[in-house]
Design a protein around this motif. Structure first.
Motif, PDB file in Angstrom:
ATOM      1  N   LEU A 128       0.752  -0.977  -0.391  1.00 33.87           N
ATOM      2  CA  LEU A 128      -0.154  -0.288   0.102  1.00 33.87           C
ATOM      3  C   LEU A 128       1.064   1.218   0.063  1.00 33.87           C
ATOM      4  O   LEU A 128       0.283   2.258  -0.733  1.00 33.87           O
ATOM      5  N   GLU A 129       1.770   1.238   0.535  1.00 39.89           N
ATOM      6  CA  GLU A 129       2.953   2.033   0.743  1.00 39.89           C
ATOM      7  C   GLU A 129       3.779   2.733  -0.700  1.00 39.89           C
ATOM      8  O   GLU A 129       3.908   3.618  -0.782  1.00 39.89           O
ATOM      9  N   ASN A 130       3.989   1.488  -1.542  1.00 39.59           N
ATOM     10  CA  ASN A 130       4.401   1.548  -2.716  1.00 39.59           C
ATOM     11  C   ASN A 130       3.905   2.021  -3.635  1.00 39.59           C
ATOM     12  O   ASN A 130       3.798   2.008  -5.053  1.00 39.59           O
ATOM     13  N   GLY A 131       2.108   1.891  -3.540  1.00 39.61           N
ATOM     14  CA  GLY A 131       0.785   2.281  -3.730  1.00 39.61           C
ATOM     15  C   GLY A 131       1.077   0.989  -5.179  1.00 39.61           C
ATOM     16  O   GLY A 131      -0.189   1.217  -6.231  1.00 39.61           O
ATOM     17  N   LEU A 132       1.099  -0.228  -4.748  1.00 43.61           N
ATOM     18  CA  LEU A 132       0.437  -1.425  -5.650  1.00 43.61           C
ATOM     19  C   LEU A 132      -0.450  -2.266  -5.084  1.00 43.61           C
ATOM     20  O   LEU A 132      -1.809  -2.533  -6.044  1.00 43.61           O
ATOM     21  N   ILE A 133      -1.464  -1.364  -4.174  1.00 41.91           N
ATOM     22  CA  ILE A 133      -2.418  -1.777  -3.672  1.00 41.91           C
ATOM     23  C   ILE A 133      -3.712  -0.911  -3.665  1.00 41.91           C
ATOM     24  O   ILE A 133      -2.232   0.361  -3.237  1.00 41.91           O
ATOM     25  N   SER A 134      -4.968  -0.143  -3.356  1.00 39.21           N
ATOM     26  CA  SER A 134      -5.345   1.106  -2.868  1.00 39.21           C
ATOM     27  C   SER A 134      -6.033   0.851  -1.939  1.00 39.21           C
ATOM     28  O   SER A 134      -6.806  -0.596  -1.207  1.00 39.21           O
ATOM     29  N   PRO A 135      -6.602   1.872  -1.094  1.00 37.52           N
ATOM     30  CA  PRO A 135      -7.391   1.810   0.165  1.00 37.52           C
ATOM     31  C   PRO A 135      -8.992   0.969  -0.120  1.00 37.52           C
ATOM     32  O   PRO A 135      -9.209   1.029   0.501  1.00 37.52           O
TER      33      PRO A 135
END
Length: 616
Positions: free
Chosen positions: A367-374
């Motif tokens: 999530l921190e690296n943008g590979l998944i989203s909230p």
């Protein structure tokens, strides 16, 4: 001295409802020592690599150790074995408590379960007029219950003194790291690693329940009991810390030596946080009483109760070291009550705390690296130091909702699906999330993890024991310095052969590091069985059992290329602490290890080694 061993197990075919009693040959018991050793022998003979783990034809093997149910110190353990739904290779999830002893008291050494019931069932093993009775009973009314409520109901409808191994909703929903829980809310113990709960769930088996009243017979009862009476005080004397604080008492020492994983294995030091969630703090704030497994003189279990704050109402078995590391330091959460809540959720839902916390740490970094989203988290979020998202993630994983459906497949699979270099922070070996002892702090753990039979398992090697003053004599390799690559492979091999005995014997590995307990093992076995084993025969048995499991993995596709570590543990040094800047040289270690093992360059045991071990 008369011979007293006569074993039996039952084969249960859920497709047909057939139950068959099977004898265990004395020669096989002596060669493989029951438990996971005998289970591996059966699986190797029956193995079809084309049968996937969750196929109904894939068996689960539940076997007591040779001394399970006796009064040998910690003689309580049972192994739940088979092809792992998480890794696809051999797995054994070993558990203490009382379920194994109760099976032995009912006259049963093991169960082999195949097929799939048409609707949920549980297996009830108890004594009848003519010997053990194995019943397949309806469990439709139990499906969907958490492990605590199901356990209470099972005892209510069988026997209040029965014991049960139960799966929760995670096992029912085939979460690939679902556990089997025994003991209910009062004494939760997990057959945790590798997804044996999912294996039971795939067969629609909610639980295995046992009740028996028959005490085991010994070849030389007086000699056996005299030895037990001599050993127990020594074990108690050497286990005062574990008796007082459990494994949780090692949090601060582990952090001090650089062994504690921090922030998905990126961090170096976390002294204040480690103290805040230590066993000492648990004892001070939440401890209610010590809990004991069958025949255990240590009592490392800790019942806790939280009476105030947002997690008031949490009551039951407190978190152990691996759980504190996973839901604490791995996620930078220093709120002890929040970590206890994570532990309580895993116990109720039936989740392995190591894999669950590791895959959530992986997801936090993704999530921190943008590979998944909230949005993938259905309105929740994951952030370092924030427990609310962790608790929500455990529910999502269990119910396979949103991102939880991906995470329920494990870190290896999740990283493969996400791509975009997610492998860089996916910390697993052969698909099993690495347990929470750092090979950068004790180099021989690198060889141990890389060659471990079930993947990222610390319990197969435990070479870091010598860092805490365990004398490496007799069974172990020559004395070894923890930051040396030379000698690390031999060190790992020696510990693996020694520790390969404990699950087959049904003993807790805690006693294996006490004084010269290993010197008493042949006498314990001989006075119980009437055999005449010596240390050399036992040493050979440990090596035989380890190599047999390697042969299983070879047939399931494991080669030398799979004996490796994740990138983070090979190329990224800890930034601070005692292990700052240290990285193991795995290739050097493996060359030494393979030579010591007598394995071929492709990762298979050599014909000469197999002949020596009686496995040709």
């Amino acid at each position: 001295m008369t011979h007293a061993y006569a074993g039996k197990y039952f084969r249960i075919d859920l497709d047909t409802g057939e139950v068959r009693e099977m004898a265990i040959a004395d020669s096989d018991a002596r060669k493989y020592l029951l438990g996971s050793g005998y289970a591996a022998k059966l699986y190797y003979e029956e193995l079809d690599p084309e049968i996937e783990p969750l196929d109904p034809r894939n068996p689960i093997y539940i076997f007591n150790g040779l001394l399970t149910g006796t009064f040998a110190p910690t003689g309580c353990r049972s192994s739940w074995c088979g092809r792992s739904p998480l890794t696809g290779i051999w797995n054994e999830a070993n558990v203490g408590g009382h379920i194994g002893a109760e099976l032995r008291a009912a006259g049963v050494d093991g169960l082999v379960i195949t097929g799939r019931a048409k609707s949920p069932v549980y297996i009830y093993v108890h004594e009848g007029a003519d010997g053990p009775v194995v019943e397949i009973r309806d469990a439709a009314h139990l499906w969907g219950l958490d492990t605590f409520d199901a356990y209470d109901q099972l005892l209510a409808e069988t026997d209040p003194k029965a014991r049960a191994g139960v799966i929760g909703p995670a096992g029912e929903n085939l979460v690939r790291f679902a556990s089997v829980m025994q003991g209910g809310r009062e004494h939760s113990r997990a057959a945790g690693r590798g997804g044996m709960g999912a294996l039971l769930g795939s067969k629609q088996v909610k639980a295995v329940v046992a009740r028996g009243k028959t005490r085991p017979q010994y070849a030389d009862p007086q000699a056996f009991m005299d030895l037990v009476k001599a050993l127990n005080p020594v074990i108690k004397e050497h286990s005062k810390g574990a008796s007082m604080y459990g494994t949780a008492g090692g949090m601060t020492g582990t952090e001090f030596t650089g062994d504690l994983p921090i922030q998905n294995w990126k961090g170096g030091s976390w002294a204040e946080g480690a103290h805040a969630i230590s066993g000492q703090e648990i004892h001070e704030r939440y401890w209610v009483k010590h809990t004991f497994c069958h025949a255990c003189p240590i009592g490392c279990g800790k019942k806790i109760e939280i009476t105030e704050g947002p997690y008031a109402g949490v009551s039951g078995e407190g978190p152990e070291y691996e759980t504190l590391a996973g839901f604490g330091s791995m996620l930078l959460i220093d709120d002890l009550a929040a970590v206890a809540r994570s532990n309580d959720l895993c116990n109720r839902l039936g989740l392995d705390t190591i894999s669950a916390s590791s895959v959530i740490a992986f997801a936090t970094e993704a999530l921190e690296n943008g590979l998944i989203s909230p949005e993938d988290l259905q309105g929740h979020t994951l952030a370092w130091g924030e427990p609310e998202g962790v608790h929500a993630a455990l529910e999502l994983i269990t119910n396979r909702e949103g991102l939880g459906d991906l995470l329920a497949e494990g870190t290896r699979h999740a990283a493969a699906v996400l791509g975009q270099e997610a492998d860089r922070y996916a910390v697993h070996v052969k698909g099993l999330e690495v347990a929470y002892h750092d090979p950068r702090a004790y180099f021989s753990m690198a060889a141990s993890y890389a060659t471990s039979i079930r993947g990222g398992c610390h319990l197969e090697g435990l070479t870091y024991w010598t860092m805490y003053g365990i004398d490496p004599t007799a069974w172990y390799a020559e004395p070894y310095e923890r930051f040396d690559d030379e000698g690390a492979g031999k060190h790992a091999r020696a510990f693996q052969d020694y520790l390969s005995l404990y699950n087959p014997l049904g003993l807790c590995k805690f006693v294996g590091k006490i004084g010269h307990f290993y010197e008493q093992l042949p006498q314990l076995i001989n006075t119980a069985t009437g055999w005449d084993m010596d240390t050399e025969e036992l040493r050979l048995a440990g090596e035989r059992i380890f190599n047999l499991k390697r042969l299983i993995n070879n047939r399931l596709g494991v080669t030398r290329e799979d004996d490796t570590l994740p990138e983070r543990l090979l190329t990224h040094a800890r930034p601070s602490g005692q292990a700052e800047g240290k990285l193991p040289d795995l290739e050097t270690q493996l060359a030494e290890y393979y030579e010591a093992r007598g394995w071929l360059p492709d990762g298979r045991p050599s014909p000469e080694r197999l002949q020596l071990l009686g496995l040709e």
